[in-house]
Design a protein around this motif. Sequence first.
Motif, PDB file in Angstrom:
ATOM      1  N   GLU A 115       0.786  -1.315   0.117  1.00 25.56           N
ATOM      2  CA  GLU A 115       0.106   0.085   0.028  1.00 25.56           C
ATOM      3  C   GLU A 115       1.026   1.228  -0.269  1.00 25.56           C
ATOM      4  O   GLU A 115       2.174   1.154   0.607  1.00 25.56           O
ATOM      5  CB  GLU A 115      -0.847  -0.205   1.254  1.00 25.56           C
ATOM      6  CG  GLU A 115      -1.725  -1.284   1.165  1.00 25.56           C
ATOM      7  CD  GLU A 115      -2.636  -1.021   2.442  1.00 25.56           C
ATOM      8  OE1 GLU A 115      -3.846  -1.799   2.728  1.00 25.56           O
ATOM      9  OE2 GLU A 115      -2.278  -0.423   3.438  1.00 25.56           O
ATOM     10  N   PRO A 116       0.422   2.404  -0.402  1.00 26.67           N
ATOM     11  CA  PRO A 116       1.150   3.587  -0.539  1.00 26.67           C
ATOM     12  C   PRO A 116       1.249   4.264   0.874  1.00 26.67           C
ATOM     13  O   PRO A 116       0.555   3.898   1.879  1.00 26.67           O
ATOM     14  CB  PRO A 116       0.241   4.407  -1.335  1.00 26.67           C
ATOM     15  CG  PRO A 116      -0.734   3.794  -2.296  1.00 26.67           C
ATOM     16  CD  PRO A 116      -0.872   2.470  -1.138  1.00 26.67           C
ATOM     17  N   VAL A 117       2.462   4.709   1.050  1.00 25.52           N
ATOM     18  CA  VAL A 117       2.981   5.482   2.299  1.00 25.52           C
ATOM     19  C   VAL A 117       3.070   6.607   2.129  1.00 25.52           C
ATOM     20  O   VAL A 117       3.789   7.204   1.088  1.00 25.52           O
ATOM     21  CB  VAL A 117       4.364   4.660   2.994  1.00 25.52           C
ATOM     22  CG1 VAL A 117       4.774   5.481   4.219  1.00 25.52           C
ATOM     23  CG2 VAL A 117       4.186   3.371   2.970  1.00 25.52           C
ATOM     24  N   GLY A 118       2.193   7.647   2.873  1.00 19.26           N
ATOM     25  CA  GLY A 118       2.718   9.099   2.862  1.00 19.26           C
ATOM     26  C   GLY A 118       1.915  10.078   1.884  1.00 19.26           C
ATOM     27  O   GLY A 118       2.236  10.930   1.747  1.00 19.26           O
ATOM     28  N   THR A 119       1.065   9.294   1.228  1.00 25.83           N
ATOM     29  CA  THR A 119       0.400  10.149   0.209  1.00 25.83           C
ATOM     30  C   THR A 119      -1.074  10.484   0.063  1.00 25.83           C
ATOM     31  O   THR A 119      -1.693   9.762   1.192  1.00 25.83           O
ATOM     32  CB  THR A 119       0.485   9.312  -1.350  1.00 25.83           C
ATOM     33  OG1 THR A 119      -0.346   8.080  -1.166  1.00 25.83           O
ATOM     34  CG2 THR A 119       1.944   8.832  -1.643  1.00 25.83           C
ATOM     35  N   ALA A 120      -1.661  11.409  -0.361  1.00 29.04           N
ATOM     36  CA  ALA A 120      -2.935  11.952  -0.263  1.00 29.04           C
ATOM     37  C   ALA A 120      -4.046  10.941  -0.472  1.00 29.04           C
ATOM     38  O   ALA A 120      -3.903  10.281  -1.468  1.00 29.04           O
ATOM     39  CB  ALA A 120      -3.045  13.450  -0.664  1.00 29.04           C
ATOM     40  N   VAL A 121      -5.207  11.288   0.221  1.00 27.00           N
ATOM     41  CA  VAL A 121      -6.431  10.454  -0.344  1.00 27.00           C
ATOM     42  C   VAL A 121      -6.816  11.319  -1.588  1.00 27.00           C
ATOM     43  O   VAL A 121      -7.085  12.382  -1.444  1.00 27.00           O
ATOM     44  CB  VAL A 121      -7.377  10.426   0.929  1.00 27.00           C
ATOM     45  CG1 VAL A 121      -8.499   9.989   0.281  1.00 27.00           C
ATOM     46  CG2 VAL A 121      -6.980   9.696   1.860  1.00 27.00           C
ATOM     47  N   VAL A 122      -7.264  10.581  -2.673  1.00 27.06           N
ATOM     48  CA  VAL A 122      -7.817  11.157  -3.717  1.00 27.06           C
ATOM     49  C   VAL A 122      -9.137  10.384  -4.462  1.00 27.06           C
ATOM     50  O   VAL A 122      -9.148   9.329  -4.100  1.00 27.06           O
ATOM     51  CB  VAL A 122      -6.700  11.355  -4.932  1.00 27.06           C
ATOM     52  CG1 VAL A 122      -5.388  12.072  -4.393  1.00 27.06           C
ATOM     53  CG2 VAL A 122      -6.206   9.811  -5.184  1.00 27.06           C
ATOM     54  N   PRO A 123     -10.125  11.431  -4.739  1.00 28.57           N
ATOM     55  CA  PRO A 123     -11.371  10.527  -5.554  1.00 28.57           C
ATOM     56  C   PRO A 123     -10.886  10.128  -6.800  1.00 28.57           C
ATOM     57  O   PRO A 123      -9.971  10.557  -7.448  1.00 28.57           O
ATOM     58  CB  PRO A 123     -12.126  11.870  -5.663  1.00 28.57           C
ATOM     59  CG  PRO A 123     -11.288  13.164  -5.961  1.00 28.57           C
ATOM     60  CD  PRO A 123     -10.079  12.658  -5.017  1.00 28.57           C
ATOM     61  N   VAL A 124     -11.382   8.960  -6.955  1.00 31.40           N
ATOM     62  CA  VAL A 124     -10.958   8.236  -8.587  1.00 31.40           C
ATOM     63  C   VAL A 124     -12.409   8.477  -9.402  1.00 31.40           C
ATOM     64  O   VAL A 124     -13.468   8.211  -9.117  1.00 31.40           O
ATOM     65  CB  VAL A 124     -10.612   6.807  -8.149  1.00 31.40           C
ATOM     66  CG1 VAL A 124      -9.504   6.669  -7.300  1.00 31.40           C
ATOM     67  CG2 VAL A 124     -12.014   5.979  -7.628  1.00 31.40           C
ATOM     68  N   HIS A 125     -11.826   8.552 -10.664  1.00 27.84           N
ATOM     69  CA  HIS A 125     -13.001   8.645 -11.841  1.00 27.84           C
ATOM     70  C   HIS A 125     -13.174   7.349 -12.180  1.00 27.84           C
ATOM     71  O   HIS A 125     -14.387   7.039 -12.690  1.00 27.84           O
ATOM     72  CB  HIS A 125     -12.497   9.689 -12.926  1.00 27.84           C
ATOM     73  CG  HIS A 125     -11.990  11.006 -12.357  1.00 27.84           C
ATOM     74  ND1 HIS A 125     -10.546  11.468 -12.218  1.00 27.84           N
ATOM     75  CD2 HIS A 125     -12.877  12.026 -11.658  1.00 27.84           C
ATOM     76  CE1 HIS A 125     -10.519  12.662 -11.937  1.00 27.84           C
ATOM     77  NE2 HIS A 125     -12.015  12.835 -11.343  1.00 27.84           N
ATOM     78  N   VAL A 126     -12.237   6.309 -12.379  1.00 27.82           N
ATOM     79  CA  VAL A 126     -12.223   5.256 -12.771  1.00 27.82           C
ATOM     80  C   VAL A 126     -11.544   4.019 -11.688  1.00 27.82           C
ATOM     81  O   VAL A 126     -10.590   4.311 -11.567  1.00 27.82           O
ATOM     82  CB  VAL A 126     -11.492   4.934 -14.333  1.00 27.82           C
ATOM     83  CG1 VAL A 126     -11.439   3.674 -14.720  1.00 27.82           C
ATOM     84  CG2 VAL A 126     -11.977   5.648 -15.131  1.00 27.82           C
ATOM     85  N   MET A 127     -12.541   3.152 -11.471  1.00 25.46           N
ATOM     86  CA  MET A 127     -11.925   2.165 -10.549  1.00 25.46           C
ATOM     87  C   MET A 127     -11.711   0.717 -11.290  1.00 25.46           C
ATOM     88  O   MET A 127     -12.822   0.349 -11.819  1.00 25.46           O
ATOM     89  CB  MET A 127     -12.880   1.938  -9.428  1.00 25.46           C
ATOM     90  CG  MET A 127     -12.212   1.040  -8.325  1.00 25.46           C
ATOM     91  SD  MET A 127     -12.978   1.385  -6.674  1.00 25.46           S
ATOM     92  CE  MET A 127     -14.437   0.357  -6.905  1.00 25.46           C
ATOM     93  N   ILE A 128     -10.653   0.258 -11.211  1.00 24.82           N
ATOM     94  CA  ILE A 128     -10.614  -1.248 -11.706  1.00 24.82           C
ATOM     95  C   ILE A 128     -10.582  -2.393 -10.774  1.00 24.82           C
ATOM     96  O   ILE A 128      -9.715  -2.100 -10.122  1.00 24.82           O
ATOM     97  CB  ILE A 128      -9.100  -1.183 -12.660  1.00 24.82           C
ATOM     98  CG1 ILE A 128      -9.030  -0.063 -13.460  1.00 24.82           C
ATOM     99  CG2 ILE A 128      -8.828  -2.430 -13.300  1.00 24.82           C
ATOM    100  CD1 ILE A 128      -7.727   0.255 -14.233  1.00 24.82           C
TER     101      ILE A 128
END
Length: 224
Positions: A122-135
């Motif tokens: 999992e990513p460490v230390g990055t921001a939460v972002v909304p996603v437009h496409v989810m795979i």
Amino acid sequence: MTRIILPAPPEKSDDIAISGWRKAVRRQLLAWRSQMDPAIYAERSAAVCAGLADILAVRPNATIGFYWPIQNEVDLRAVVTDHIDRGGKAALPIVPGKDQPMVFHDWTPQTEMAPGFARIPEPVGTAVVPVHVMIAPLVGFDGRGYRLGYGGGFFDRTLAAMAVRPLVIGVGFEATRIADIFPHEYDIPVDIILTEAGMRPISEKATSDINRAEGSSPPCFLSS
């Protein structure tokens, strides 16, 4: 195409019988995928990646929520990296805990990663972002767009918790299509099925979303 011999569909429609059948089917499909010939896996994966590249080409500014590949899933990282290089964005999920929705955090190839839930990076230390496409990875799927995953319900739980639902693309191998998943009441079908055989739109959101893309030709559809 290799035929997979699956357990007979459940004779009873009760939840216990269906859950037992789904577990047995999941085991068979995962075993088939793990034993796929490497050359065939590479060929089919390349076709899936090419199809995803076509889908992303008409959404150059989208943020793509994808998955870190495990258990011989199609590895999409090269396609996603190319999308980032072209000006798009990407995100990977963080699982806060069992029975909780996933949260997508910004990702690039330079992002620090650490083992998370079930030891998946999992990513460490990055921001939460909304996603437009989810795979969403497919262990199996049916013609209505219902997916068989690993049994944790994370993708369905995450979609149910989102204020704005993204375009959802189920990614997997054509041989894992079965007649009926026998979905639970909380299962949510994907908008597009993408396999090495092509792209199959499932929902109206799939076609309307593609048709809104300006200045590009939509990818070819695979009839169901």
